[in-house]
Structure formats: structure tokens, C-alpha cells
Design a protein around this motif. Structure first.
Motif, PDB file in Angstrom:
ATOM      1  N   ALA A 132     -19.303  14.202   4.149  1.00  0.00           N
ATOM      2  CA  ALA A 132     -19.387  12.755   3.928  1.00  0.00           C
ATOM      3  C   ALA A 132     -19.534  12.378   2.451  1.00  0.00           C
ATOM      4  CB  ALA A 132     -20.562  12.177   4.716  1.00  0.00           C
ATOM      5  N   TYR A 133     -19.633  13.356   1.570  1.00  0.00           N
ATOM      6  CA  TYR A 133     -19.960  13.099   0.169  1.00  0.00           C
ATOM      7  C   TYR A 133     -18.996  12.112  -0.493  1.00  0.00           C
ATOM      8  CZ  TYR A 133     -21.010  14.069  -4.748  1.00  0.00           C
ATOM      9  OH  TYR A 133     -21.336  13.956  -6.074  1.00  0.00           O
ATOM     10  N   ARG A 167     -19.655   3.436  -0.726  1.00  0.00           N
ATOM     11  CA  ARG A 167     -20.996   2.945  -1.058  1.00  0.00           C
ATOM     12  C   ARG A 167     -21.347   3.064  -2.532  1.00  0.00           C
ATOM     13  NH1 ARG A 167     -24.511   5.819   3.732  1.00  0.00           N
ATOM     14  NH2 ARG A 167     -23.303   5.016   5.474  1.00  0.00           N
ATOM     15  N   GLY A 168     -20.488   3.752  -3.277  1.00  0.00           N
ATOM     16  CA  GLY A 168     -20.796   3.947  -4.688  1.00  0.00           C
ATOM     17  C   GLY A 168     -21.933   4.911  -4.924  1.00  0.00           C
TER      18      GLY A 168
END
Length: 199
Positions: A23-24, A31-32
Motif C-alpha cells: 500500500a506504500y 494521501r500524500g
């Protein structure tokens, strides 16, 4: 990251390539978080996607090295030169680099080539168990003169000599004692380079 979609690589696969959780990069894009990619991560991703580091948040005046290493994703598949290795989908295990001059000579494109390992003996003497193969993932159209391709038959990944004729593809093993499974042939890419121990 439009470049990842253009290159056929998911954000999860790219995250795995830089040894991060799946998910990184999704979190980075949506999401920044993190605000900035680490320099090493940015360098690998830029090489894989064929974009500048500046496009990934790096400095606009970063160094450019025409002879730099070309990043190749190591795919989590083994191209069986035997009965076939079953695989639900290719995942990027990590990144290896090859000489930039070799990559240019082979006309490799960022995100459009991969590195896989041979298992089995059906392509001997040309390919041996343990050989590393560079695969051009853009070349999926065999011609009448058969060449070596990575293919999938009924979910099994294998490396075979493939040619086209009479409206269909045919695949054969170089080792006359080996057989090829019956089924529809799906071409993954053409083998353009072999790396292995001296013979």
C-alpha cells in the motif's frame, strides 16, 4: 502515477520493487504520505518508469548519467524449461540493474522488460537450469521464423521456441526428449539476453 499504468505495473508491484509494503505508493499518491519519496526509492522508480526523478518530487537539476545502470524488475515467476511453473500473476520481487549500454543495444524500454530464472532442462543445450533471462515484454508477436519466448499455456509459465504459421502459434522444446503441453499459447515476451555460468 500515470507512468505506472502506462508501463503496465501496479502501484502495489512498484511498492514491492522498492521493498515497501503493497500500500506504500498508493498512500503516497492518494494521501500524500510520505510527503517525499526517499532518494533511493525515487531513483529506482524513475528508472523503472522511464521518467525523471523530478517527476517524482526530486530536484529538477539532478545528475544525468547516460551510461547509468538500467533497472529491470525481477519477476516472481520462473520460466520453466520443463513441464511448466504455475503462477497466478507476476509480482515484482525486486530490482536488478544491467548495463545501460546493453539495455540500449537490446532496445529495452523502462517498465517493458523483466528478468526471470530458467528451471528445467527442456531448452538445453541453449538454456540451462538457473540461467537468468532478460525478457522484452513488448515483443508478443512471434514470426514464421521461431524464436525463444516466455509463454503461458493453461496457466503454466514456460520458455519455448515459438513460431507463427497457418493462423496459429506453435511451441517446441530445444531438447528433443522434452514435450510441450497442449493448450492455447499466450505470449508473455521474447527472450533477448541470457546470463548464466560459463559453459
Amino acid at each position: 502515477m500515470r507512468a505506472s499504468a502506462a508501463g503496465g505495473l501496479s502501484l502495489a508491484a512498484l511498492s514491492g520493487a522498492i521493498r515497501r509494503n503493497p500500500a506504500y505508493l498508493h498512500q503516497y499518491v492518494t494521501r500524500g504520505s510520505p510527503r517525499l519519496l526517499a532518494e533511493g526509492d525515487r531513483r529506482v522508480l524513475a528508472a523503472m518508469l522511464g521518467v525523471s526523478e523530478a517527476a517524482l518530487g526530486g530536484p529538477a537539476d539532478g545528475p544525468v548519467d547516460g551510461d547509468a545502470s538500467f533497472a529491470l524488475p525481477r519477476l516472481d515467476i520462473e520460466a520453466s524449461a520443463g513441464p511448466g511453473a504455475y503462477n497466478d500473476g507476476e509480482l515484482v520481487l525486486g530490482i536488478d540493474g544491467v548495463d545501460g549500454k546493453l539495455a540500449r543495444a537490446l532496445r529495452l524500454r523502462p517498465g517493458k522488460a523483466g528478468l526471470i530464472t530458467v528451471r528445467g532442462d527442456s531448452m538445453e543445450p541453449g538454456l540451462l537450469d538457473g540461467d537468468q533471462l532478460i525478457v522484452d515484454l513488448t515483443d508478443r508477436a512471434p514470426a514464421a521464423t521461431a524464436r525463444v519466448y516466455v509463454i503461458r499455456i493453461e496457466g503454466a509459465i514456460m520458455v519455448k521456441r515459438v513460431g507463427a504459421g497457418e493462423g496459429r502459434l506453435t511451441a517446441v522444446s530445444d531438447n528433443p526428449a522434452a514435450t510441450v503441453p497442449v493448450g492455447e499459447i499466450e505470449v508473455v515476451g521474447r527472450v533477448v539476453w541470457r546470463m548464466g555460468a560459463p559453459r
